[in-house]
Scaffold this motif. Structure first.
Motif, PDB file in Angstrom:
ATOM      1  N   VAL A  59      -0.460   9.929 -14.293  1.00  0.00           N
ATOM      2  CA  VAL A  59       0.996  10.021 -14.436  1.00  0.00           C
ATOM      3  C   VAL A  59       1.376  11.340 -15.098  1.00  0.00           C
ATOM      4  CG1 VAL A  59       2.998   9.044 -15.641  1.00  0.00           C
ATOM      5  CG2 VAL A  59       1.425   7.544 -14.392  1.00  0.00           C
ATOM      6  N   ARG A  60       0.653  11.725 -16.134  1.00  0.00           N
ATOM      7  CA  ARG A  60       0.950  12.996 -16.811  1.00  0.00           C
ATOM      8  C   ARG A  60       0.752  14.174 -15.852  1.00  0.00           C
ATOM      9  NH1 ARG A  60      -1.837  13.768 -22.202  1.00  0.00           N
ATOM     10  NH2 ARG A  60      -0.035  12.627 -22.918  1.00  0.00           N
ATOM     11  N   ALA A  61      -0.345  14.177 -15.109  1.00  0.00           N
ATOM     12  CA  ALA A  61      -0.627  15.278 -14.189  1.00  0.00           C
ATOM     13  C   ALA A  61       0.439  15.369 -13.099  1.00  0.00           C
ATOM     14  CB  ALA A  61      -2.010  15.108 -13.561  1.00  0.00           C
ATOM     15  N   ASP A 118       0.813  -1.214   0.000  1.00  0.00           N
ATOM     16  CA  ASP A 118       0.000   0.000   0.000  1.00  0.00           C
ATOM     17  C   ASP A 118       0.848   1.267   0.000  1.00  0.00           C
ATOM     18  OD1 ASP A 118      -2.376  -1.455   0.091  1.00  0.00           O
ATOM     19  OD2 ASP A 118      -2.348  -1.537   2.285  1.00  0.00           O
ATOM     20  N   ASP A 119       2.169   1.128   0.121  1.00  0.00           N
ATOM     21  CA  ASP A 119       3.064   2.277   0.163  1.00  0.00           C
ATOM     22  C   ASP A 119       3.268   2.803  -1.252  1.00  0.00           C
ATOM     23  OD1 ASP A 119       5.995   3.409  -0.037  1.00  0.00           O
ATOM     24  OD2 ASP A 119       5.346   3.625   2.055  1.00  0.00           O
ATOM     25  N   LEU A 120       2.912   4.044  -1.489  1.00  0.00           N
ATOM     26  CA  LEU A 120       2.966   4.645  -2.821  1.00  0.00           C
ATOM     27  C   LEU A 120       4.380   4.647  -3.394  1.00  0.00           C
ATOM     28  CD1 LEU A 120       1.326   6.011  -5.057  1.00  0.00           C
ATOM     29  CD2 LEU A 120       1.700   8.178  -3.895  1.00  0.00           C
ATOM     30  N   LEU A 168       5.536   2.706  -6.782  1.00  0.00           N
ATOM     31  CA  LEU A 168       6.007   3.469  -7.940  1.00  0.00           C
ATOM     32  C   LEU A 168       7.431   3.082  -8.335  1.00  0.00           C
ATOM     33  CD1 LEU A 168       4.519   6.999  -7.193  1.00  0.00           C
ATOM     34  CD2 LEU A 168       3.798   5.385  -8.960  1.00  0.00           C
ATOM     35  N   VAL A 169       8.283   2.849  -7.350  1.00  0.00           N
ATOM     36  CA  VAL A 169       9.658   2.441  -7.654  1.00  0.00           C
ATOM     37  C   VAL A 169       9.644   1.083  -8.353  1.00  0.00           C
ATOM     38  CG1 VAL A 169      11.842   1.689  -6.609  1.00  0.00           C
ATOM     39  CG2 VAL A 169      10.778   3.833  -5.884  1.00  0.00           C
ATOM     40  N   ARG A 170       8.849   0.150  -7.860  1.00  0.00           N
ATOM     41  CA  ARG A 170       8.769  -1.176  -8.505  1.00  0.00           C
ATOM     42  C   ARG A 170       8.256  -1.050  -9.936  1.00  0.00           C
ATOM     43  NH1 ARG A 170       8.524  -6.210  -5.950  1.00  0.00           N
ATOM     44  NH2 ARG A 170       6.877  -6.697  -7.418  1.00  0.00           N
ATOM     45  N   LEU A 171       7.238  -0.222 -10.140  1.00  0.00           N
ATOM     46  CA  LEU A 171       6.720  -0.011 -11.496  1.00  0.00           C
ATOM     47  C   LEU A 171       7.785   0.608 -12.398  1.00  0.00           C
ATOM     48  CD1 LEU A 171       3.129   1.337 -10.788  1.00  0.00           C
ATOM     49  CD2 LEU A 171       3.732  -0.847 -11.844  1.00  0.00           C
ATOM     50  N   LEU A 193       9.275  -1.182 -15.714  1.00  0.00           N
ATOM     51  CA  LEU A 193       9.127  -0.532 -17.013  1.00  0.00           C
ATOM     52  C   LEU A 193      10.497  -0.179 -17.586  1.00  0.00           C
ATOM     53  CD1 LEU A 193       7.268   0.633 -19.194  1.00  0.00           C
ATOM     54  CD2 LEU A 193       7.152   2.743 -17.853  1.00  0.00           C
ATOM     55  N   GLY A 194      11.384   0.332 -16.740  1.00  0.00           N
ATOM     56  CA  GLY A 194      12.722   0.688 -17.188  1.00  0.00           C
ATOM     57  C   GLY A 194      13.480  -0.512 -17.738  1.00  0.00           C
TER      58      GLY A 194
END
Length: 168
Positions: A149-151, A23-25, A29-32, A36-37
């Motif tokens: 993501v864009r915002a 649940d930690d943002l 996000l780091v995992r995503l 993706l990277g």
């Protein structure tokens, strides 16, 4: 007990349960970003590009030649990193760097026809990576995710050119 006393105690109390790591943002996000990277790195390798090279070419293919400083700012890339990327792109024949006629200290960077061609292929590869990456979401979720993501990625919360933590 009054309502204000209850509200005050509730505001200073720890959460009822500890949040799960999932649940930690930041963790999510780091995992995503890492996932993706890694997929983008693998997609760029057969084209002779790095992801940073792709980002730099993306700054050049749809517009006029630009100074190294302008590219670095637009790509949020440190000057020393940018020079390394430009060296690689120039060696591969994807960009040229020429002195600015008005200020010989400034280098103007332009994409070559080979750079435009490899960027077209890289763009298609990135789109496929993104499509695969988002395949677990519905089309509505994909749209919402991209908008969010864009915002956030272009708003005041986004990293600036200098990504060091404040105070360092």
């Amino acid at each position: 007990m009054s309502d204000s006393a209850s509200a005050s105690r509730a505001a200073s109390s720890p959460p009822a349960r500890r949040r799960e790591l999932e649940d930690d943002l930041h963790w999510g996000l780091v995992r995503l970003a890492r996932g993706l990277g890694a997929a983008e790195i693998a997609a760029m390798r057969p084209l002779g590009l790095t992801v940073r090279g792709y980002v730099v070419l993306s700054q050049l293919v749809d517009g006029p030649a630009r100074s190294q400083l302008a590219i670095g700012r637009a790509a949020a890339m440190d000057k020393s990193v940018l020079v390394t990327v430009l060296d690689e792109l120039e060696q591969a024949g994807f960009v040229t760097r020429t002195p600015d006629p008005d200020d010989r200290r400034v280098r103007i960077v332009a994409a070559t026809p080979a750079g435009r061609d490899v960027h077209t292929r890289a763009f298609a590869a990135i789109l496929q990576v993104e499509e695969d990456f988002l395949s677990g979401l519905t089309s509505g979720q994909r749209r919402a995710f991209r908008l969010a993501v864009r915002a956030l990625g272009t708003g005041p919360e986004a990293a600036t050119f200098d990504t060091r933590p404040v105070g360092i």
